[in-house]
Write a protein that holds these residues in place. Structure first.
Motif, PDB file in Angstrom:
ATOM      1  N   GLU A  21       0.832  -1.205   0.000  1.00 42.89           N
ATOM      2  CA  GLU A  21       0.000   0.000   0.000  1.00 42.89           C
ATOM      3  C   GLU A  21       0.868   1.256   0.000  1.00 42.89           C
ATOM      4  OE1 GLU A  21      -3.448   1.108  -0.904  1.00 42.89           O
ATOM      5  OE2 GLU A  21      -3.374  -0.928  -0.080  1.00 42.89           O
ATOM      6  N   GLY A  25       1.673   4.202  -2.938  1.00 39.66           N
ATOM      7  CA  GLY A  25       1.517   5.621  -2.632  1.00 39.66           C
ATOM      8  C   GLY A  25       2.768   6.438  -2.855  1.00 39.66           C
ATOM      9  N   LEU A 299      -2.073   3.109   4.876  1.00 36.95           N
ATOM     10  CA  LEU A 299      -2.820   4.350   4.659  1.00 36.95           C
ATOM     11  C   LEU A 299      -2.476   5.382   5.732  1.00 36.95           C
ATOM     12  CD1 LEU A 299      -5.125   5.886   3.184  1.00 36.95           C
ATOM     13  CD2 LEU A 299      -6.709   4.798   4.768  1.00 36.95           C
ATOM     14  N   LEU A 302       0.918   6.873   4.909  1.00 29.26           N
ATOM     15  CA  LEU A 302       0.818   7.785   3.763  1.00 29.26           C
ATOM     16  C   LEU A 302       0.238   9.132   4.190  1.00 29.26           C
ATOM     17  CD1 LEU A 302      -0.509   5.316   1.034  1.00 29.26           C
ATOM     18  CD2 LEU A 302       1.723   6.448   1.035  1.00 29.26           C
ATOM     19  N   GLN A 307       1.460  11.994   1.777  1.00 29.73           N
ATOM     20  CA  GLN A 307       1.309  11.391   0.457  1.00 29.73           C
ATOM     21  C   GLN A 307      -0.179  11.195   0.150  1.00 29.73           C
ATOM     22  OE1 GLN A 307       4.858  11.820  -0.215  1.00 29.73           O
ATOM     23  NE2 GLN A 307       4.266  10.159  -1.602  1.00 29.73           N
ATOM     24  N   ALA A 309      -3.409   9.370  -0.469  1.00 33.47           N
ATOM     25  CA  ALA A 309      -3.825   8.066   0.046  1.00 33.47           C
ATOM     26  C   ALA A 309      -5.141   7.653  -0.595  1.00 33.47           C
ATOM     27  CB  ALA A 309      -3.977   8.124   1.564  1.00 33.47           C
TER      28      ALA A 309
END
Length: 438
Positions: A21, A25, A299, A302, A307, A309
């Motif tokens: 994940e 990202g 998540l 991120l 970042q 997400a």
């Protein structure tokens, strides 16, 4: 891609899902696994693929999808790198098992996917050679593709007992008996929860069918009272709910009483990186939930690092569904174990250090308010190789049963100092001074 490194500890489903994940990202991700290959306890594999222990098809397919996605990703994978903790400056310490040296990293964020810790209720004789946990026995079979020699007795509570029994049977070594402490019938609440999770019912049927064919009966309401040597074997006293006893002589006893989150090393260091827990070390919900929880951990990182997400509402919904299913399953089993207050003095509580219940009783009798620190440092409870992961729960429960007021907390006995697992002193030789710019 961002040049800020994120470190993921644990190569099981939660760790791999989190790494994927975050890589999607745009983060630079390094995934560390203490074993020789990824998979964690649930997907451990032998060197010879032809000797793999049988697992449910859906479980195998989930891991295959993760492994293929990881192989196509930019994630850096470091196997044989064991997490040793986070030291005062905030450096993450890893033992490189190939070189035998400690290496340091200064990641922008840290995801800990350390898995769970298996519980086994203390009984007289549980420290004897030949007594293991059911999960430990399963990992041995998964690592070697072979069943242990001799007669095996499985005892305790939880669905893992049935899974291990089926895997033993498939390898040609059916257990002599499977003792399930719980006497719970299927309640309406549990039935409703499980009907909404047909995959679990199908998986259970896949385990129970070969046991039925082999004539292995799940004995409900039965538990181990004591284990004593019988020559080079073990004599096990079994008791049922009305107090009737029987004895079995076996070669191995595998105990299991559920799982707990592995909290060893998860306490955030004051100067450490932003840290997120994922999978069973945060909440024990099983393999499906671990993947969803890993994605949610990614998540969180991120978002913390600014970042973009994705929307992971589906992962959150999966986590809620698995939590309901686990709640339903838990009503079918009895993880309480035996009442330590009624165990004899010579019962070993801390297996690493060989410390007994009588020694703990003596400490409590000598001082009205013995602290958790005194129990650990003076009594040596929780000072062994496992650092209290297996005994702290029982020590705290016994102390709580013997006195009023605030009992010691499990975390106080386990502690949070590094190294979180035994590391040779030689591993620290030539370790350069850590610095945030490293």
């Amino acid at each position: 891609m961002s040049d800020r490194e994120v470190l993921v500890i644990g190569g099981g489903p939660a760790g791999v899902a989190a790494a994927l994940e975050m890589a999607r990202g745009g983060l630079k991700v390094t995934l560390c696994e203490q074993g020789p290959r990824l998979g964690g306890a649930i997907h451990r594999q032998p060197d010879d693929p032809s000797r793999r222990v049988r697992v449910p098809k859906a479980q195998r397919q989930r891991w295959q999808a993760l492994a293929e996605a990881l192989a196509a990703s930019p994630v850096t994978v470091l196997c044989r790198h064991m997490f040793a903790g986070v030291e005062g400056s905030g450096a993450v310490l890893l033992e490189d098992r190939a070189s035998g040296r400690i290496v340091t990293r200064h990641p922008a964020a840290l995801v800990l996917a350390l898995g769970g810790v298996e519980r086994a209720t203390p009984v007289p004789g549980w420290q004897l050679p030949g007594v293991v946990t059911a999960g430990g026995l399963q990992m041995m079979m998964k690592s070697t593709g072979r069943a242990p020699d001799g007669d095996v007795l499985l005892a305790g509570s939880g669905p893992l007992l049935v899974a291990v029994a089926a895997q033993l049977t498939a390898l040609g070594k059916a257990p002599v008996a499977v003792l399930e402490r719980s006497t719970s019938a299927v309640s309406l609440r549990a039935l409703a929860g499980l009907i909404r999770a047909p995959a679990y019912l199908w998986e259970a049927a896949g385990y129970l069918l070969p046991l039925t064919k082999a004539g292995i009966r799940l004995q409900r309401g039965a538990s181990v009272r004591s284990i004593v040597p019988a020559g080079d074997r073990l004599s096990v006293t079994i008791v049922d709910t009305i107090g009737l006893e029987q004895r079995l002589v076996v070669d191995r006893v595998a105990l299991h009483d559920g799982l707990l989150p592995n909290g060893n090393g998860t306490t955030p260091a004051p100067n450490g990186p932003f840290t997120v827990l994922a999978g069973d070390c945060r909440e024990v919900l099983g393999g499906v939930a671990a993947i969803a929880d890993g994605r949610l951990a990614g998540l969180a990182v991120l978002a913390r690092l600014g970042q973009a997400a994705p929307d992971l509402a589906g992962a959150a919904a999966t986590l809620r569904r698995e939590r309901r299913t686990q709640s339903a399953l838990n009503t079918l089993f009895d993880y309480s174990g035996s009442d330590a207050a009624h165990l004899p003095d010579d019962t070993v509580i801390c297996r690493c250090e060989g410390r007994t219940l009588g020694q703990l009783r003596g400490m409590l009798a000598a001082g009205d308010r013995v602290s958790a620190r005194e129990i650990k440092l003076n009594g040596r409870f929780g000072m062994g190789a496992c650092q209290g992961r297996f005994c702290a729960e029982w020590v705290a429960a016994f102390v709580a049963s013997q006195r009023d007021g605030q009992p010691p907390q499990v975390a106080e006995i386990v502690g949070s100092r590094w190294p979180v697992k035994p590391v040779p002193v030689s591993a620290f030789v030539d370790l350069p001074p850590s610095s945030p710019s490293e």
